[in-house]
Design a protein around this motif. Structure first.
Motif, short mmCIF file in Angstrom:
data_model
loop_
_atom_site.label_atom_id
_atom_site.label_comp_id
_atom_site.label_asym_id
_atom_site.label_seq_id
_atom_site.Cartn_x
_atom_site.Cartn_y
_atom_site.Cartn_z
N GLU A 133 5.98 20.43 16.47
CA GLU A 133 5.42 19.09 16.66
C GLU A 133 6.38 18.19 17.44
OE1 GLU A 133 4.38 17.42 12.89
OE2 GLU A 133 2.53 18.59 12.72
N TRP A 134 7.65 18.56 17.45
CA TRP A 134 8.65 17.74 18.16
C TRP A 134 8.74 18.09 19.64
CZ3 TRP A 134 13.21 19.20 14.38
CH2 TRP A 134 12.87 18.81 13.08
N ALA A 135 8.09 19.16 20.07
CA ALA A 135 8.34 19.71 21.40
C ALA A 135 8.02 18.73 22.52
CB ALA A 135 7.56 21.00 21.59
N SER A 136 6.89 18.07 22.44
CA SER A 136 6.51 17.17 23.55
C SER A 136 7.49 16.01 23.67
CB SER A 136 5.08 16.67 23.36
OG SER A 136 4.95 15.95 22.14
N GLU A 137 7.95 15.46 22.54
CA GLU A 137 8.92 14.37 22.60
C GLU A 137 10.25 14.85 23.15
OE1 GLU A 137 11.35 11.18 19.77
OE2 GLU A 137 9.73 12.38 18.89
N ILE A 138 10.68 16.03 22.73
CA ILE A 138 11.94 16.57 23.23
C ILE A 138 11.86 16.78 24.74
CG2 ILE A 138 13.41 18.63 23.22
CD1 ILE A 138 12.93 18.81 20.21
N ARG A 139 10.76 17.36 25.21
CA ARG A 139 10.62 17.59 26.65
C ARG A 139 10.58 16.27 27.42
NH1 ARG A 139 6.72 21.46 24.88
NH2 ARG A 139 5.07 20.00 25.50
N ALA A 140 9.95 15.26 26.82
CA ALA A 140 9.77 13.99 27.54
C ALA A 140 11.02 13.12 27.53
CB ALA A 140 8.60 13.23 26.94
N ILE A 203 19.85 16.72 22.76
CA ILE A 203 18.70 16.22 21.99
C ILE A 203 19.27 15.33 20.90
CG2 ILE A 203 16.63 16.80 20.69
CD1 ILE A 203 16.76 19.61 21.88
N THR A 204 18.75 14.12 20.80
CA THR A 204 19.26 13.12 19.87
C THR A 204 18.24 12.87 18.77
OG1 THR A 204 20.47 12.04 21.65
CG2 THR A 204 20.10 10.75 19.64
N PHE A 205 18.70 12.82 17.53
CA PHE A 205 17.82 12.47 16.41
C PHE A 205 17.79 10.96 16.25
CE2 PHE A 205 17.06 11.48 11.92
CZ PHE A 205 15.83 12.11 11.74
N ALA A 272 12.80 20.97 28.88
CA ALA A 272 12.16 20.10 29.85
C ALA A 272 11.96 20.86 31.15
CB ALA A 272 13.01 18.86 30.08
N ALA A 273 10.83 20.60 31.83
CA ALA A 273 10.58 21.23 33.12
C ALA A 273 11.52 20.66 34.17
CB ALA A 273 9.14 21.00 33.53
N HIS A 274 11.97 21.51 35.08
CA HIS A 274 12.86 21.06 36.14
C HIS A 274 12.14 21.13 37.46
CE1 HIS A 274 16.36 20.90 33.51
NE2 HIS A 274 16.03 22.09 33.05
#
Length: 274
Positions: A133-140, A203-205, A272-274
């Motif tokens: 569930e965290w993936a989209s936020e991490i990528r963004a 990645i920051t919490f 994240a996409a490069h």
């Protein structure tokens, strides 16, 4: 043995299908769309929906054991026809059953407990896969933002499947409920750090306020009752959430998989996409 796996394309079901197949068992996989299931060659994929008993007759025919889930159809509401499903299993000659337990008893679990089947309930503490569930936020944005800060003994879905295989193929597990955890209790911040190591990213919490958490949960489309449930869980977690239990290793003979391993296996989904 011939074993029917329902929920065969789910997070646990797919591991169960793969592990049973690799161990040499005949596997029949129930899915609503067999053509798109992506199952290994040699696995028999059959169409069916647990919420519609009329679609299940052929699926149960000739199997020795079955793995059940507690929801069906297109949504995630609990099944209400558990008694019908378990009765069909009994009529079909099924001898053993496992079920992936939910937060509270369901019609499937109740029916199994009053049946002639040797049933086993698999009760995971928390899926490691919930971190997806965290993936989209991490990528963004390279962050994980949430209110919860408590430790949870998250369990790898493959370990749940491994315990299920023991219960489906070995004697001595009938009439038991197994509470399953991973090998360590981790906070969301711990898991964020582990994901950063696995992905090679910063990645920051970020710890949210209650209002911030409400906004986050609403962003997933949850209704207000679930939003408030999430707030209460984050603010007042159950004492047992962080208790590590030995069931996985005791039953399977192998140490429970770590979150670091899970993070390595799923790292690409967080990059994240490069």
């Amino acid at each position: 043995m011939r074993i029917l796996v329902t929920g065969a394309t789910g997070n646990v079901g797919r591991h169960l299908v793969n592990q049973l197949h690799e161990a040499g068992h005949e596997v029949r996989a129930l899915t609503r769309n067999p053509a798109n299931a992506g199952l290994p060659p040699g696995v028999e994929a059959v169409a069916g929906d647990l919420s519609d008993i009329g679609t299940l007759g052929g699926a149960f025919r000739g199997v020795d054991a079955v793995h059940l889930i507690t929801f069906g159809g297109g949504g995630h509401g609990d099944l209400t026809n558990g008694a019908e499903i378990v009765a069909l299993a009994e009529r079909s000659g099924v001898r053993r059953a496992t079920v992936l337990g939910g937060w509270s008893p369901t019609s499937i679990e109740s029916a199994l407990k009053s049946s002639s089947l040797a049933w086993t309930i698999l009760q995971p503490r928390e899926f490691m896969g919930n971190a997806l569930e965290w993936a989209s936020e991490i990528r963004a944005s390279g962050t994980v933002s949430m209110l919860a800060a408590f430790r949870s003994a998250v369990v790898h879905e493959a370990d749940i499947a491994s315990v299920g295989i023991c219960a489906l193929t070995e004697d001595g597990h009938g009439g038991r409920s197994y509470l399953l955890t991973g090998p360590e209790a981790l906070t969301p911040e711990d898991r964020t750090r582990i994901l950063a190591n696995a992905t090679g990213q910063d990645i920051t919490f970020v710890k949210l306020t209650e209002d911030g958490e409400r906004g986050r949960l609403r962003g997933y489309g949850y209704d207000e009752d679930y939003v408030e449930f999430g707030i209460q869980l984050a603010a007042n977690p159950p004492d047992e959430a962080g208790v590590v239990l030995p069931a996985v290793e005791t039953i399977t003979g192998f140490p429970a998989r770590t979150f670091a391993l899970w993070a390595q296996e799923n790292a690409e989904q967080f990059r994240a996409a490069h």
